[in-house]
Write an enzyme that holds these catalytic residues in place. Structure first.
Site, mmCIF file in Angstrom:
data_model
loop_
_atom_site.group_PDB
_atom_site.id
_atom_site.type_symbol
_atom_site.label_atom_id
_atom_site.label_comp_id
_atom_site.label_asym_id
_atom_site.label_seq_id
_atom_site.Cartn_x
_atom_site.Cartn_y
_atom_site.Cartn_z
ATOM 1 N N GLY A 5 14.777 58.476 43.562
ATOM 2 C CA GLY A 5 16.065 59.132 43.722
ATOM 3 C C GLY A 5 16.880 59.024 42.449
ATOM 4 C CD GLU A 6 19.202 62.837 40.096
ATOM 5 O OE1 GLU A 6 19.484 62.144 39.089
ATOM 6 O OE2 GLU A 6 18.606 63.914 40.029
ATOM 7 C CB THR A 8 16.247 54.167 41.747
ATOM 8 O OG1 THR A 8 15.410 55.310 41.963
ATOM 9 C CG2 THR A 8 16.926 53.747 43.038
ATOM 10 N NE ARG A 9 16.506 61.082 37.603
ATOM 11 C CZ ARG A 9 15.569 61.762 38.252
ATOM 12 N NH1 ARG A 9 14.331 61.754 37.788
ATOM 13 N NH2 ARG A 9 15.863 62.397 39.349
ATOM 14 N N GLY A 36 13.448 72.263 39.335
ATOM 15 C CA GLY A 36 13.852 73.584 39.828
ATOM 16 C C GLY A 36 14.229 73.479 41.283
ATOM 17 C CD GLU A 70 9.115 64.911 43.803
ATOM 18 O OE1 GLU A 70 8.299 64.560 42.941
ATOM 19 O OE2 GLU A 70 10.299 64.501 43.843
#
Length: 940
Positions: A5-6, A8-9, A36, A70
């Protein structure tokens, strides 16, 4: 593949990604790919190509439809491709993910509001989240430090990758070695106070590097730093090799490609790390010292593996354990060969016998198996036949190159010892060989020790010098390459080369030894001066491998000079009436003349009288023509005298037992010998009187205090044994088989203190004395079955071997730890198993024998029909049910084998032995009775 997720990136997931990359795991992370509205084709391909997907769930994970798409794709791959999915719940509860509740549910609700019309998509996401949250994974609140969490995740991934890519499933290198890797892993896992070092030792090509690499790949993930230094010997021989190896060692351990080669500085850094190092193919201790110095700077939990052909390296390093690499078992060797020769796990139809010949040649050495498999791949049968025939005399260059490395590291004396063993002494007694090498000036005590340490020779349990067949071929190939002309080689052993040299009389002073199997050649008419040019000849042996071989080396006389340096002189059917006059008795150690027509020993031997070790005068006509053995001059140094088969021998000289060094006397087959002379002293340990006409032993027999083996078998005139026999405190074997006139044993024989075997088969002894039955040290009593024995024989405290009434060697005994049960005679072999099983169960219940302490052995001349599992060859593999060893009905295993001997088998009388071995490989949930090996031995 890592899904994130954003939030934890840039923290947790990036650290996890870096940790996976450091372990050389090919890792894809979704922020590397173009984003996309829909997941891209490149991302789909990355997911499908992955063996494992790691999903990092965080509070904001469900706010992204891209992440959820995903997730659905990952779970589809799990179903379709059996992909492994590992969820990590980063600061979020798994139940919230499963049920879309809490803060995680708030994120999902916002997305749901935007896409409320797409109910099908939303339901697929809910199903995916529920399924993923139900999988076994990692929950960050359970592990306080993120670094520890990352380590646990990485180790788990490595473990699962090992399961996916098992070496035995897709790697030809590890066929038959999986269990060995497990053994080594278990050894290295042992807790120790100091750095635990393991040495893997064996001949070249036996698989040391392969098993070290497999072990390294399997356990290196448990260490902070690891390095596999391959081919240390070869790398150090190159210019700048030491610096390159140090650079590789330090950079791999510290994970720093630009490390400074300051040993002291870097070792201080490493002293705080848990490291794994493999030093492969080390040939001397100094190589290790130059690379690592010592083990003192390593932490106690570090591990060192060293592979070497030289055991002395491991002793000098003080390794904690030496693991000796042996050859592959036949079925594993055949599988490995088939993978290279046929690209499958078994030979093609029609190639089974040819493959078996290759297996016999390679003798379980993986290098040879792989080289020959590749060499023969897609070749016609005719080519196979030609190649196999060629290999019998010429070693394949690739195999020669690897094996010769060990030979090149020897000094001149050690090389000579190795070549002599390869050409002449393979399978000979070490004591004989040592005396020969001492006389040759080769310093055998240290030389043989070095060869053993370097895995070039082996001293077996019978004190015989042996070597692997490929090493024997190596030694002979080294000699063959000395010259294209056999007369210019140092040693001749091949019958064609020897025949050529002898028939053309082209011998030179280069020749040091000749060994000829006369059964393989036509008659050779020797020139009298054949040996005069061979001034360095040390070894001469003309023998016949056929059972009734004849002498084919004919000569009218032998010209002087010759044989001046000969130490070993063996000539089957020696054709002359006397020995060569120029035999140097000062140097001659071994003189063996079986089946010869010699009448007298020459003057030269008479003058010196120093036949230092063995005169095997197995000359059937010697005693017949010359009744007085006084013609053997001054045999004060005689150790063994063999007069086997002298059918005209009627008496022996009174002093024969008094010879100080005589320890072996063989008079077997002397059918006219009725009595032995009185004995005043003697050091004989082995006395063979089988088939003689002796009626009784002299009362002075008690003076042979060192007698260990007494063979009186088939002495049909023998009526009694002297009571004084009980004074022979060293007597270990007493063979009375076939003494049909022997009806009783003296009660005092029970006073013997060391008998191991007592053979009373085919005697007429009616009662076994109670004192003999109670002998604590007696291990084997052989009897012919009859009712009077069975009724009178007390319960024995030793092993009993019971022979059937029809004289077939059908063993019907139950063997315990120190007790035995006698089984009733069964007329039909197929009923034997039921009889034994019933009695075995009774004995086990009555006496409480554990499984590993008791076994039944049956012997016969055919495989009983009640054996369900049968196989041709030396092994059989059985797959047992999971609960087999937990079944109380299981009594044990029954084995049956039919043995065949080649036409070169040397008759060894009625005594031979074989052993069987049971190795139990189990799963973790199986409760074993015996985790080790089972071995039984039968002597008939």
């Amino acid at each position: 593949m890592t899904k994130l997720g954003e939030e934890t990136r840039d923290n947790f997931t990036s650290h996890l990604y870096s940790a996976l990359c450091r372990q050389n795991i090919q890792t894809f992370i979704d922020h590397q790919l173009n984003r996309g509205d829909e997941i891209s084709e490149s991302l789909v391909n990355a997911i499908e190509a992955s063996a494992i997907s790691v999903i990092v769930f965080s509070e904001g994970y469900a706010s992204s439809r891209w992440c959820l798409d995903e997730l659905v794709k990952i779970l589809d791959c799990k179903k379709e491709y059996a992909q492994i999915v590992i969820p990590v719940f980063y600061r979020v509860d798994p139940s919230d993910v499963r049920n879309q509740t809490g803060s995680f549910g708030d994120s999902f609700s916002k997305l749901e509001e935007r896409l409320k019309e797409n109910t099908e998509k939303l339901q697929s996401w809910r199903n995916a989240l529920e399924e993923a949250a139900s999988l076994c994974g990692f929950h960050s609140p359970n592990i306080r430090r993120e670094s520890e969490l990352i380590n646990e995740v990485v180790n788990h991934i490595l473990k699962r990758l090992d399961e996916v890519f098992r070496p035995g499933d897709n790697n030809n290198q590890l066929v038959g070695l999986e269990s060995k890797v497990e053994e080594i892993e278990s050894i290295l896992g042992v807790e120790s106070k100091d750095v635990y070092s393991l040495g893997i030792w064996g001949i070249g090509g036996i698989g040391k590097t392969t098993i070290a690499r497999a072990t390294f790949d399997k356990i290196s993930r448990y260490f902070e730093g690891s390095c596999f230094l391959e081919n240390v010997r070869g790398e150090l021989q190159r210019p700048g090799g030491l610096a390159c190896l140090r650079q590789k060692l330090l950079s791999n351990l510290l994970k720093d490609k630009n490390v400074i080669l300051d040993i002291g500085l870097n070792f201080r850094r490493l002293s705080r790390m848990k490291v794994l190092i493999v030093f492969d193919d080390v040939t001397c201790f100094s190589q290790l010292e130059s690379l690592i110095g010592s083990l003192d700077w390593l932490t106690p939990v570090s591990r060192i593996i060293i592979t070497t052909r030289n055991k002395q390296v491991l002793r000098n390093w003080g390794v904690g354990k030496i693991y000796e690499m042996g050859p592959l078992e036949y079925h594993h060797a055949l599988e490995l060969f088939s993978r290279h020769a046929f690209k499958r796990n078994h030979p093609d139809v029609g190639y089974e016998k040819l493959s078996s010949k290759v297996m016999k040649y390679a003798q379980g050495v993986p290098l040879a198996i792989k080289v020959l498999g590749c060499f023969l791949y897609k070749r016609e049968k005719e080519v196979w036949e030609s190649a196999i025939n060629k290999l019998q005399s010429i070693l394949h260059p690739s195999i020669l190159e690897v094996l010769k490395i060990s030979y090149d590291g020897l000094d001149d004396e050690e090389k000579n010892i190795f070549l002599d063993v390869a050409c002449f002494f393979h399978g000979e007694g070490v004591n004989l060989v040592v005396k020969f090498f001492n006389a040759s000036g080769f310093y055998p005590e240290i030389g043989i020790s070095v060869l053993v340490d370097k895995s070039l020779i082996v001293i077996d349990s019978y004190s015989k010098i042996t070597m692997h067949d490929l090493l024997q071929k190596l030694g002979r190939e080294i000699v063959r390459q000395e010259s294209i002309n056999p007369e210019n080689r140092s040693r001749l052993w091949h019958h064609e080369d020897t025949y050529e040299v002898l028939t053309h009389n082209t011998g030179t002073e280069k020749i040091e030894g000749i060994c000829l199997d006369m059964s393989k050649v036509k008659d050779i008419h020797l020139n009298p001066n054949t040996f005069t040019k061979m001034r360095k000849l040390r070894f001469l042996k003309f023998y016949s491998s056929s059972f009734n071989g004849e002498n084919k080396c004919k000569v009218s006389y032998l010209q002087d000079p010759g044989f001046a340096e000969v130490k070993y002189f063996y000539w089957h059917g020696y054709p002359l009436k006397s020995l060569p006059s120029n035999l140097n008795a000062e140097k001659l150690l071994f003189l063996e003349l079986p089946g010869s027509d010699i009448k007298q020993l020459c003057d030269g031997v008479k003058r010196h009288g120093k036949l230092n070790q063995i005169i095997h005068a197995a000359c059937k006509k010697l005693i017949a023509k010359i009744p007085s053995p006084t013609l053997i001059p001054h045999p004060n140094k005689l150790v063994a005298l063999n007069l086997r088969g002298s059918k005209s021998l009627k008496s022996l000289p009174a002093r024969i037992f008094n010879l100080e060094f005589l320890i072996e006397l063989d008079l077997s087959g002397c059918s006219k010998l009725k009595r032995l002379p009185d004995i005043s002293s003697g050091n004989i340990s082995r006395l063979y009187l089988s088939g003689t006409a002796i009626e009784e032993l002299p009362s002075s027999f008690e003076l042979l205090l060192r007698l260990w083996w007494l063979d009186l078998s088939d002495c049909k005139m023998l009526k009694s044994l002297p009571s004084s026999l009980c004074k022979l405190k060293s007597l270990g074997v007493l063979n009375l088989r076939g003494c049909s006139n022997l009806q009783r044993l003296h009660e005092r024989l029970g006073q013997l203190s060391s008998p191991i075997v007592l053979n009373l088969v085919k005697t007429n002894i009616e009662k076994i004395p109670e004192s003999i039955i109670q002998l604590f040290v007696l291990r084997c009593l052989l009897l012919t079955y009859c009712e009077r024995h069975h009724e009178s024989l007390p319960k024995p405290p030793f092993l009993v071997r019971w022979l059937g009434a029809d004289h077939c060697p059908i063993l019907q005994s139950l063997i315990g730890n120190s007790t035995a049960e006698i089984i009733e005679d069964s007329q039909r072999t197929e009923h034997m198993g039921h009889v034994v099983a019933a009695r075995w169960k009774e004995v086990r219940e009555k006496r409480g024998f554990p499984m590993e302490k008791s076994h039944a052995v049956l012997a016969g001349n055919e495989i009983p029909r009640w054996f369900n599992f049968q196989s041709v060859g030396s092994f059989i593999t059985l797959e047992m049910p999971p609960d087999f060893f937990n079944n109380n009905r299981v009594l044990g295993f029954a084995f049956s084998a039919i043995l065949a001997f080649s036409d070169r088998h040397v008759d060894c009388g009625r005594w031979f032995s074989f052993s069987c071995e049971l190795k139990v490989k189990t799963t973790k949930d199986c409760d074993l009775h015996d985790k080790g090996y089972f071995r039984a031995e039968l002597i008939i």
